[in-house]
Each structure stands twice: as structure tokens, then as C-alpha cells.
Design a protein around this motif. Structure first.
Motif, mmCIF file in Angstrom:
data_model
loop_
_atom_site.group_PDB
_atom_site.id
_atom_site.type_symbol
_atom_site.label_atom_id
_atom_site.label_comp_id
_atom_site.label_asym_id
_atom_site.label_seq_id
_atom_site.Cartn_x
_atom_site.Cartn_y
_atom_site.Cartn_z
ATOM 1 N N HIS A 204 0.805 -1.225 0.000
ATOM 2 C CA HIS A 204 0.000 0.000 0.000
ATOM 3 C C HIS A 204 0.830 1.263 0.000
ATOM 4 O O HIS A 204 0.268 2.360 -0.023
ATOM 5 C CB HIS A 204 -0.896 0.059 1.241
ATOM 6 C CG HIS A 204 -1.598 -1.213 1.545
ATOM 7 N ND1 HIS A 204 -2.596 -1.711 0.749
ATOM 8 C CD2 HIS A 204 -1.444 -2.094 2.554
ATOM 9 C CE1 HIS A 204 -3.032 -2.853 1.263
ATOM 10 N NE2 HIS A 204 -2.343 -3.108 2.352
ATOM 11 N N ALA A 205 2.122 1.146 0.150
ATOM 12 C CA ALA A 205 2.949 2.336 0.295
ATOM 13 C C ALA A 205 4.415 1.942 0.259
ATOM 14 O O ALA A 205 4.743 0.757 0.191
ATOM 15 C CB ALA A 205 2.641 3.023 1.632
ATOM 16 N N TYR A 206 5.282 2.969 0.324
ATOM 17 C CA TYR A 206 6.703 2.689 0.505
ATOM 18 C C TYR A 206 6.922 2.239 1.942
ATOM 19 O O TYR A 206 6.109 2.497 2.832
ATOM 20 C CB TYR A 206 7.533 3.945 0.243
ATOM 21 C CG TYR A 206 7.572 4.329 -1.220
ATOM 22 C CD1 TYR A 206 8.489 3.737 -2.080
ATOM 23 C CD2 TYR A 206 6.677 5.266 -1.731
ATOM 24 C CE1 TYR A 206 8.517 4.075 -3.425
ATOM 25 C CE2 TYR A 206 6.701 5.604 -3.078
ATOM 26 C CZ TYR A 206 7.627 5.008 -3.920
ATOM 27 O OH TYR A 206 7.651 5.337 -5.246
ATOM 28 N N LEU B 87 7.746 9.165 -0.984
ATOM 29 C CA LEU B 87 9.035 9.146 -1.670
ATOM 30 C C LEU B 87 9.750 10.493 -1.560
ATOM 31 O O LEU B 87 10.937 10.561 -1.262
ATOM 32 C CB LEU B 87 8.831 8.765 -3.145
ATOM 33 C CG LEU B 87 10.073 8.786 -4.028
ATOM 34 C CD1 LEU B 87 11.122 7.802 -3.524
ATOM 35 C CD2 LEU B 87 9.713 8.481 -5.480
ATOM 36 N N ASN C 228 1.243 1.308 -8.205
ATOM 37 C CA ASN C 228 1.325 2.161 -7.017
ATOM 38 C C ASN C 228 1.716 3.565 -7.454
ATOM 39 O O ASN C 228 2.536 3.733 -8.374
ATOM 40 C CB ASN C 228 2.380 1.634 -6.037
ATOM 41 C CG ASN C 228 1.968 0.312 -5.393
ATOM 42 O OD1 ASN C 228 2.108 -0.751 -5.984
ATOM 43 N ND2 ASN C 228 1.433 0.383 -4.198
ATOM 44 N N ALA C 229 1.115 4.569 -6.800
ATOM 45 C CA ALA C 229 1.428 5.958 -7.137
ATOM 46 C C ALA C 229 2.890 6.241 -6.803
ATOM 47 O O ALA C 229 3.404 5.768 -5.782
ATOM 48 C CB ALA C 229 0.516 6.898 -6.357
ATOM 49 N N LEU C 230 3.550 7.019 -7.654
ATOM 50 C CA LEU C 230 4.992 7.223 -7.501
ATOM 51 C C LEU C 230 5.349 7.860 -6.155
ATOM 52 O O LEU C 230 6.281 7.410 -5.499
ATOM 53 C CB LEU C 230 5.533 8.097 -8.639
ATOM 54 C CG LEU C 230 7.005 8.491 -8.481
ATOM 55 C CD1 LEU C 230 7.919 7.278 -8.560
ATOM 56 C CD2 LEU C 230 7.410 9.521 -9.531
ATOM 57 N N ILE C 231 4.647 8.893 -5.749
ATOM 58 C CA ILE C 231 5.071 9.621 -4.551
ATOM 59 C C ILE C 231 4.559 8.952 -3.278
ATOM 60 O O ILE C 231 5.319 8.672 -2.359
ATOM 61 C CB ILE C 231 4.582 11.093 -4.598
ATOM 62 C CG1 ILE C 231 5.098 11.784 -5.866
ATOM 63 C CG2 ILE C 231 5.021 11.841 -3.334
ATOM 64 C CD1 ILE C 231 6.596 11.966 -5.934
ATOM 65 N N GLY D 240 2.850 5.947 -3.043
ATOM 66 C CA GLY D 240 2.824 4.484 -3.048
ATOM 67 C C GLY D 240 1.419 3.919 -3.012
ATOM 68 O O GLY D 240 1.233 2.706 -3.045
ATOM 69 N N ASP D 241 0.397 4.775 -2.932
ATOM 70 C CA ASP D 241 -0.995 4.296 -2.890
ATOM 71 C C ASP D 241 -1.311 3.378 -4.071
ATOM 72 O O ASP D 241 -0.826 3.600 -5.184
ATOM 73 C CB ASP D 241 -1.973 5.490 -2.993
ATOM 74 C CG ASP D 241 -2.077 6.265 -1.702
ATOM 75 O OD1 ASP D 241 -1.519 5.818 -0.682
ATOM 76 O OD2 ASP D 241 -2.722 7.337 -1.729
ATOM 77 N N VAL D 242 -2.174 2.414 -3.821
ATOM 78 C CA VAL D 242 -2.640 1.555 -4.903
ATOM 79 C C VAL D 242 -3.557 2.367 -5.816
ATOM 80 O O VAL D 242 -4.480 3.041 -5.344
ATOM 81 C CB VAL D 242 -3.402 0.343 -4.337
ATOM 82 C CG1 VAL D 242 -4.026 -0.476 -5.458
ATOM 83 C CG2 VAL D 242 -2.457 -0.523 -3.504
ATOM 84 N N GLY E 95 5.679 6.177 -16.283
ATOM 85 C CA GLY E 95 6.528 5.925 -15.119
ATOM 86 C C GLY E 95 6.742 7.145 -14.240
ATOM 87 O O GLY E 95 7.213 7.028 -13.108
ATOM 88 N N ILE F 207 3.515 6.541 -11.804
ATOM 89 C CA ILE F 207 3.251 5.276 -11.108
ATOM 90 C C ILE F 207 4.473 4.360 -11.116
ATOM 91 O O ILE F 207 5.431 4.595 -11.844
ATOM 92 C CB ILE F 207 2.057 4.511 -11.736
ATOM 93 C CG1 ILE F 207 2.243 4.374 -13.244
ATOM 94 C CG2 ILE F 207 0.747 5.204 -11.402
ATOM 95 C CD1 ILE F 207 2.719 3.065 -13.746
ATOM 96 N N VAL F 208 4.401 3.301 -10.302
ATOM 97 C CA VAL F 208 5.440 2.275 -10.230
ATOM 98 C C VAL F 208 4.775 0.906 -10.371
ATOM 99 O O VAL F 208 3.711 0.669 -9.791
ATOM 100 C CB VAL F 208 6.150 2.296 -8.853
ATOM 101 C CG1 VAL F 208 7.319 1.309 -8.831
ATOM 102 C CG2 VAL F 208 6.627 3.693 -8.504
#
Ligand code: SF4
Lengths: 554, 100
Positions: A50-52, A98, B13-16, B18-20, B56, B59-60
Motif C-alpha cells: 500500500h505504500a513505501y 518518496l 502504485n502511485a509514484l510519490i 505508493g498508494d494503490v 513511469g 506510477i510504479v
């Protein structure tokens, strides 16, 4: 404890600047994820479900109040107000953004901490006995040696691309609390017949898909030979370890496939080559480090207040009986703070709780804290006269659960609530089992019991060495839990035995209760522990309780 | 004859944070699975994944996840995707908290 010198600080500052720049270039599009991923992993930044997740190393599980306070500050400012302590004595933040990770790393550097080599095929954070420097049964404090290994292994140019990750554990006590036999290298401090200090060196331990108990590669290694000998082992592994198959790349497989005798011969040969390259500087460094780990100035004071509180307050008494361990200094105790309140997430502490623990360490505990591989926090040096005040403060911070070493003191990995490798959840299973035994009011009667849960075969939750181990799997798209019994994590390490088919998510707690009721019925006396009963009566009664429907509730 | 195609969504997952996130039919990244484009055709699925992978900077780790059609949009077929849709079960954290 060890304080960073100018070299450590400069190294960290340059690494952090470098990573800040790399993060910036990922965000502005100059780096692709494929390019960035290895860079972030080198700095402990994972991407989970769900996250880093940022994994911060806590070398040999030792913290002072300033570090603990900073960990709390980071949790509050950049995360969701808590942190998760792991079985490798690290802390993980589950929600960093991030763009903010470089600021977190700078905040860690302010107190001499980092996230380097908490990922990747490198030598990972060195773990040690969490009672180091305090335990009554200790030969010597293992932490100076662990710090020497940290300095030697951090950014070691030869060992940045090993076949696989590499973990070293050290204990200075004959009673192994650091699970050294499940490490790639385990070091046990011992004395030889002449009384000289040295190490028994074990190699090739590990849990995961192929659990192995480490084997003795050198029965007695003189202290001064430690680094050349470690280099010889890792050097041999670096060349011999398999790189063709990730599942066969750990040193445990190298040892298994080649045999310990061949490995020993190669290591000894390599050792003879490397030994002359060590000029003795390492021993000078070790001397300096040892001075920084000198024992605190233990006080002597009357313990009447402790005795009075112990006699008068049953809650305090219960906590003392369960959470204290014997200290080497007269009048002192080792106090374990349980992060396993019934129904809470094992190993989690809020920012406020971290601050309370830091304050207690500073005020009463010679400024020392430890993180145990069992995901609890330890105040290693508390004078008994201060215990009533410490307990009162813990109670008001919801940290006074009296369950250390009991069935609700469960190790549970993050499992599928966080971890992207998971095949099933672990945390809610732990929560439900702890609540069940609290409701049954049985846990003190059951006595010492190690229950350990992993959310996949990687076994971060040490399930193989739990007296009761639970492994969460995905069976045809449904969570399924395998139960093992009879594992042991100490100096007599044993891998637990699998009982039979697994249980569905909503059947696990009942299954554990059936195992415990079998133990209570079968034990020869209340003094016979679960593990001893299991060893005496074997698997049959437990299997019957688990699988023979006729006997259930009979 | 090939087996029936299991419908998919593109998720990442969102780049910043990390959310799905899920790819919508109008090329947005939504945190809400109900808004995701349910893809019923293998060739279209491959194309959408390629398009997603080119983004990219947002997202990741884009991939195709199996879904079933439901009354309120795509429904996960596997518990892993069900947990990813919601967030962790021990705390009300992550996007479940932000969307509340
Ligand atoms: S055991 Fe598996 S699920 Fe648990 S933390 Fe380790 S990798 Fe993740």
C-alpha cells in the motif's frame, strides 16, 4: 554506546546527498523505476503493498534516548505516528512519501542512524543479544564486536554484490537469546581451556524456504582473528555461492551442497591468505569501541521501596514476575517492555510511546534501550528502587502489559497487511490468538511459550523455531495456515515439525486452543513447560487434537 | 480453443505516496477500484498495460490484475487484490483513511 566519529558522519552525509539527488531525478523523470529501484533499495526504501516502507537499521538493537526520541519524531512528522520493530531489531516505517524520504534520512543522520544495507545482497544489520551488557549469564558484552563488524561490513567494497543477503548474529552468553544458529554466520563468545576469550563460529543457518541450523565451522577462534576469519567465510561464499538460482543462493545451501568439511578447508585456506593483510588496526579500533561500551556507573541504593510495592500492588508484582530478567549488577533488573498488548499489532509503538520509553531510559535507565528480535523494547539497566516509578509511567502509556515470554508475546511479521511478498495475513491472526488467551485467563497457567507467525515461506516471523509456529500460505486463492510444533530458537535450536494439513483463517485460533488444551491435560505438572511436554509425549496427542474430529470438545 | 479470458484492470502504485491506483477508461489513475476500466479483451489489456508502463513519472510497477464484473465495477478475484483495494486490516491507514 558507540558515537559516530567524523568519518562516519561524512560518509553518511555524502550518501544522503547522493540519494536526495537520486530521488529528485526519479521524480523529475530523469531516472526510470528500473534505474532507481536498486538505488532506493540500497538505502532501505522498499515499495510494499500500500505504500513505501523505509527500513532503518538499529545496529545490534541498541538505542539511547536521543535516538529513540528521533525515531518517534520521524514517525509523527513523516509517517502515521507509529513505527514497527522487526525480528531483525530494525524499525520499519510503513507510510513514508518518496519525496520526503531524503528528509527522514537526514533526520536519522542527526542521531547517527541510517537505512544503508537494510536491503540487497549485502551484509545486513548485525544483530545481538538484547540483554547484552546487562545479563547475569553473560561472558562478555557482544556489542563492541558487533560494532566492529558493522564498521567492517558497511560499504565493504568486496561484499556489495553477494550471491544473496547475508546476516550475522552475535551472542556473548551461553544462553542464546539472539538466535545465532539461524544466521548465515553465528558467533558465540566463549573461552578456551586456557581461559582466553574467543568465538565458536557457526555458518549456514537460516530459516525461509529451506530451514537449516548453522554448523560449527571453527570450534574456537581467537578474538583477534575475527575479521580476517569473517572475510574468509564471506569471500569463499562470494565465489562459491550459487547465482543461478535465487532459492539456492544463501550460504546455508552452499554449506549443504558442498559439505561443512569442504567449506571449512576452503575458509581456513582463505583465512591464511587474508590474515597477514590485517595489520592490527582492527584490534586498535576494537579497543576504542570497547571503551565506548564501558558499563554504566551502577548505583547502590536500598530496595525497600521496591519490596514494599511488590508486596502491596498485585499488578506491579505480576509485571515484575513476568517482565523482569536477572541483571549482573546487584540491585538492578532488566525490564522488558511488551509491545504485545492483547489485540495490538506485535512490534508496533506509537510516537508518544517511543518518547515515554526514551524518557524512562534517560531518567532511570543509564540512557540505554534495546530492541529485541521478539519485537519488544528492553530497558537493560533499571535499579529496582526505580521500578515502581518506571512501571507507573509505562502503565499510563499503555506499555505495561505483563506477558513477556507468554503465549500472547507473539512474534508476527507484517504479512499481507503490508508486505508485498506475503501469501497470507499474520497480524490479525496474532491479534485474535492473544485476545482469545486473554479471555480464557490461561496464559500465566500455560507458562513459557513461544508462538511465532510468518506470512510467507520467507519466515521473517521465525515460525520454524517457535514452540508453536504458524505459516500463512495461499492455497488455491484462500488463506491457509500450517502449524509446526516443537521448534526452539535457543542454543539448542530445532526446526519445528509440521503437524499436517493447514487450517483456514477462521480456524487457526481454535486449532491453537486445542493444542494448548492438549498440553494442559498431558503435562506431568505445572512446572513442565509446553516444549518439555511436547518432547516427552511426541506429536501424536497434538495431531489427534488437531485432526481427529471425534476427540474435539470430548 | 483458448480458455475464456479473465477480465483485468491495470493497477500500480502511485509514484510519490505508493498508494494503490487503477487505470480508468479516460486515462486517469484512480484510487478507487470502482472507477477502474474493466478490460475484457486480451489484446486491449496488453495495449493498456503498455500505455500504463509509459507513465513511469506517475506510477510504479503496473500490472494486470484479475477481476470479476460486479454491480459497482470490478471486484477482486483474489484476496491479495482485495487487501490492496482497501488497505491494511490492523489500522485505518493509507488511502482508506484519506478517502473517508
Ligand atoms: S515472512 Fe513473508 S510476509 Fe512476512 S515479512 Fe517476511 S517476506 Fe513478508
Amino acid at each position: 554506546m558507540y558515537q559516530y566519529n567524523d568519518f562516519d558522519r561524512a560518509f553518511l552525509a555524502s550518501r544522503n546527498d547522493q540519494f536526495r539527488d537520486q530521488v529528485q531525478r526519479r521524480i523529475d523523470g530523469s531516472l526510470t523505476e528500473d534505474e532507481f529501484r536498486p538505488l532506493r533499495l540500497m538505502n532501505g526504501l522498499y515499495l510494499q503493498l500500500h505504500a513505501y516502507m523505509l527500513r532503518v537499521a538499529i545496529p545490534y538493537g541498541t538505542l539511547n534516548s536521543a535516538k529513540m526520541r528521533q525515531l518517534g519524531m520521524i514517525a509523527e512528522r513523516w509517517d502515521r505516528g507509529y513505527g514497527h520493530f522487526t525480528t531483525r531489531q530494525n524499525i520499519q516505517y510503513n507510510w513514508p512519501k518518496l519525496s520526503e524520504v531524503p528528509d527522514i534520512l537526514d533526520a536519522l543522520a542527526e542521531v547517527g542512524m541510517h537505512a544503508i544495507q537494510t536491503s540487497g545482497n549485502t551484509i545486513r544489520n548485525v544483530t545481538a543479544d538484547h540483554f547484552a551488557g546487562a545479563a547475569a549469564d553473560e561472558i562478555a558484552d557482544p556489542r563492541p564486536v558487533a560494532e566492529l563488524i558493522r564498521q567492517w561490513s558497511t560499504d565493504h567494497p568486496e561484499f556489495q554484490f553477494l550471491p544473496r543477503k547475508f546476516k550475522i548474529g552475535v551472542t556473548g552468553s551461553p544462553n542464546d537469546r539472539a538466535v545465532v544458529k539461524s544466521h548465515d554466520i553465528g558467533l558465540r563468545m566463549i573461552r578456551n581451556d586456557a581461559g582466553e576469550p574467543g568465538f565458536e563460529v557457526l555458518v549456514g543457518g537460516g530459516l525461509g524456504r529451506t530451514p537449516m541450523i548453522a554448523k560449527v565451522v571453527r570450534a574456537f577462534l581467537p578474538r583477534a582473528d575475527l575479521l580476517p576469519y569473517l572475510e574468509a567465510i564471506v569471500g569463499v561464499y562470494n565465489l562459491l555461492g550459487r547465482r543461478d538460482n535465487k532459492y539456492k543462493a544463501r550460504v546455508k545451501i552452499t554449506v549443504h551442497e558442498n559439505g561443512i568439511d569442504k567449506i571449512r578447508a576452503m575458509v581456513e585456506e582463505e583465512f591464511l591468505k587474508r590474515k597477514p593483510l590485517f595489520s592490527g588496526v582492527d584490534q586498535e579500533v576494537l579497543g576504542d569501541i570497547e571503551a565506548q561500551f564501558a558499563p554504566p556507573a551502577f548505583k547502590s541504593a536500598p530496595i525497600d521501596a521496591f519490596d514494599a510495592a511488590y508486596a502491596a500492588d498485585p499488578v506491579f508484582r505480576d509485571w515484575c514476575d513476568t517482565n523482569l530478567a536477572e541483571h549482573k549488577a546487584p540491585g538492578y533488573a532488566i525490564a522488558s517492555i511488551s509491545l504485545k498488548k492483547h489485540g495490538a499489532t506485535p512490534g508496533d509503538a506509537s510516537a508518544e510511546q517511543m518518547r515515554v520509553m526514551a524518557d524512562l531510559a534517560e531518567q532511570f535507565g543509564h540512557d540505554e534501550l534495546r530492541i529485541s528480535h521478539e519485537q519488544n523494547v528492553v530497558l537493560p539497566h533499571i535499579h529496582k528502587s526505580d521500578l515502581p516509578a518506571v512501571h507507573a509511567a509505562l502503565k499510563s502509556a499503555d506499555l505495561a502489559t505483563a506477558n513477556i515470554g507468554l503465549i500472547s508475546d507473539i512474534i508476527a511479521c507484517p504479512g499481507m497487511d503490508y508486505c508485498s511478498l506475503a501469501t497470507a495475513r499474520a497480524i490479525p491472526v496474532a491479534q485474535e490468538i492473544a485476545e482469545r488467551f486473554k479471555a480464557l485467563k490461561l496464559e500465566h497457567d500455560i507458562g513459557p511459550l513461544k508462538l511465532k507467525i510468518s506470512g510467507c515461506i520467507n519466515a521473517c516471523g521465525h515460525h520454524h523455531v517457535g514452540h508453536i509456529g504458524i505459516l500463512g500460505l495461499d492455497r488455491a486463492g484462500v488463506e491457509n495456515y500450517q502449524i509446526t510444533l516443537g521448534g526452539n530458537h535457543t542454543e539448542d535450536a530445532v526446526i519445528g515439525e509440521r503437524m499436517g494439513p493447514g487450517f483456514a483463517y477462521d480456524e487457526v485460533t481454535d486449532a491453537i486452543e486445542r493444542i494448548i488444551r492438549t498440553y494442559l491435560a498431558e503435562r506431568s505438572s505445572p512446572a513442565e513447560t509446553f516444549l518439555d511436554t511436547y518432547r516427552r509425549i511426541g506429536t501424536a496427542p497434538f495431531k489427534a487434537a488437531l485432526y481427529d474430529k471425534e476427540t474435539v470438545d470430548a | 480453443m483458448s480458455r475464456a479470458f479473465i477480465p483485468k484492470v491495470v493497477t500500480a502504485n502511485a509514484l510519490i505516496e505508493g498508494d494503490v491506483v487503477y487505470l480508468t477508461a479516460d486515462d486517469r489513475w484512480s484510487r478507487d477500484l470502482a472507477e477502474a476500466e474493466l478490460i475484457n479483451d486480451p489484446a486491449h489489456a496488453d495495449l493498456r498495460l503498455l500505455e500504463a508502463e509509459r507513465r513511469g513519472g506517475e506510477i510504479v510497477g503496473a500490472y494486470l490484475a484479475d477481476m470479476a464484473p460486479g454491480a459497482n465495477g470490478p471486484e477482486p478475484r483474489h484476496f491479495r487484490e482485495d487487501f490492496r483495494r482497501t488497505g491494511p486490516s490492523n489500522y485505518f491507514h493509507g488511502k482508506q483513511e484519506e478517502c473517508a
